[in-house]
Scaffold this motif. Structure first.
Motif, short mmCIF file in Angstrom:
data_model
loop_
_atom_site.label_atom_id
_atom_site.label_comp_id
_atom_site.label_asym_id
_atom_site.label_seq_id
_atom_site.Cartn_x
_atom_site.Cartn_y
_atom_site.Cartn_z
N TYR A 3 0.82 -1.22 0.00
CA TYR A 3 0.00 0.00 0.00
C TYR A 3 0.85 1.27 0.00
CZ TYR A 3 0.99 -0.72 4.93
OH TYR A 3 1.62 -0.96 6.12
N LEU A 6 1.14 3.25 -3.32
CA LEU A 6 -0.07 3.84 -3.87
C LEU A 6 -0.44 5.13 -3.14
CD1 LEU A 6 -2.08 0.51 -3.99
CD2 LEU A 6 -0.85 1.58 -5.88
N ASN A 9 -3.57 6.34 0.58
CA ASN A 9 -3.55 5.12 1.39
C ASN A 9 -3.81 5.35 2.88
OD1 ASN A 9 -1.15 6.19 2.32
ND2 ASN A 9 0.15 4.69 1.33
N THR A 40 -8.52 -0.74 -13.38
CA THR A 40 -9.09 -0.83 -12.04
C THR A 40 -9.07 -2.29 -11.61
OG1 THR A 40 -10.54 1.05 -12.48
CG2 THR A 40 -11.14 -0.39 -10.64
N LEU A 68 -8.55 -0.36 -6.54
CA LEU A 68 -7.34 0.36 -6.87
C LEU A 68 -7.38 0.79 -8.33
CD1 LEU A 68 -4.70 -2.08 -5.29
CD2 LEU A 68 -5.80 -0.10 -4.20
N ASP A 69 -6.94 2.01 -8.61
CA ASP A 69 -6.83 2.49 -9.98
C ASP A 69 -5.37 2.71 -10.32
OD1 ASP A 69 -9.51 2.48 -10.59
OD2 ASP A 69 -9.81 4.63 -10.25
N GLY A 116 -0.56 4.85 -9.19
CA GLY A 116 -1.69 4.08 -8.68
C GLY A 116 -2.23 4.71 -7.42
N PHE A 118 -5.66 4.43 -4.26
CA PHE A 118 -6.84 3.79 -3.69
C PHE A 118 -8.05 4.59 -4.17
CE2 PHE A 118 -3.78 1.94 -0.88
CZ PHE A 118 -4.38 0.76 -0.42
N GLN A 119 -8.87 3.98 -5.00
CA GLN A 119 -10.09 4.64 -5.47
C GLN A 119 -11.17 4.56 -4.40
OE1 GLN A 119 -12.06 7.00 -7.09
NE2 GLN A 119 -10.60 6.38 -8.65
#
Length: 124
Positions: A3, A6, A9, A40, A68-69, A116, A118-119
């Motif tokens: 994580y 990204l 997070n 995604t 995740l994107d 990347g 966290f969407q």
């Protein structure tokens, strides 16, 4: 940890004392959009949150779903051997700063992305 590679997070780190590794997951989706420039990946985490929001407790939620994107896609390969997607996800940064995503299991994928995030992280 996976994580840390990204953006956005903070919430996942608040939910867990130790964020679980991405092993033996139910992978809900792998979606390619924006003409291949966005991917995604959606999956259930293997264990429920240590510190769930009050709404999740009151709702009786038992699962944490993460979406995740990834953007600026450089490479992608995708293969499936089953219509039930389960597997492990490894997310690492290389020396050039690209994020390398490797999915192994009943679905196999490799993705190289420029960024990347966290969407969403939600309970159900």
């Amino acid at each position: 940890m996976w994580y840390d590679n990204l953006s956005e997070n903070t919430f996942i780190k608040m939910l867990y004392k130790d964020v679980p590794p991405l092993k033996n997951l139910r992978i809900e989706e792998i979606k390619i959009s924006r003409e291949g420039d966005r991917i995604t990946i959606g999956f259930d985490l293997p264990v429920f949150a240590d510190n769930p929001p009050k709404k999740w407790i009151e709702g009786g939620y038992t699962t944490v779903f993460v979406e995740l994107d990834f953007f600026d896609i450089q490479e992608i390969t995708l293969r499936s051997s089953n219509n039930t997607y389960r597997g492990n996800i490894d997310i690492e940064k290389d020396d050039l700063g690209f994020i390398n995503i490797n999915i192994s299991g009943t679905v196999e994928a490799t993705i190289k992305a420029g960024s990347g995030l966290f969407q969403s992280v939600r309970g159900f």
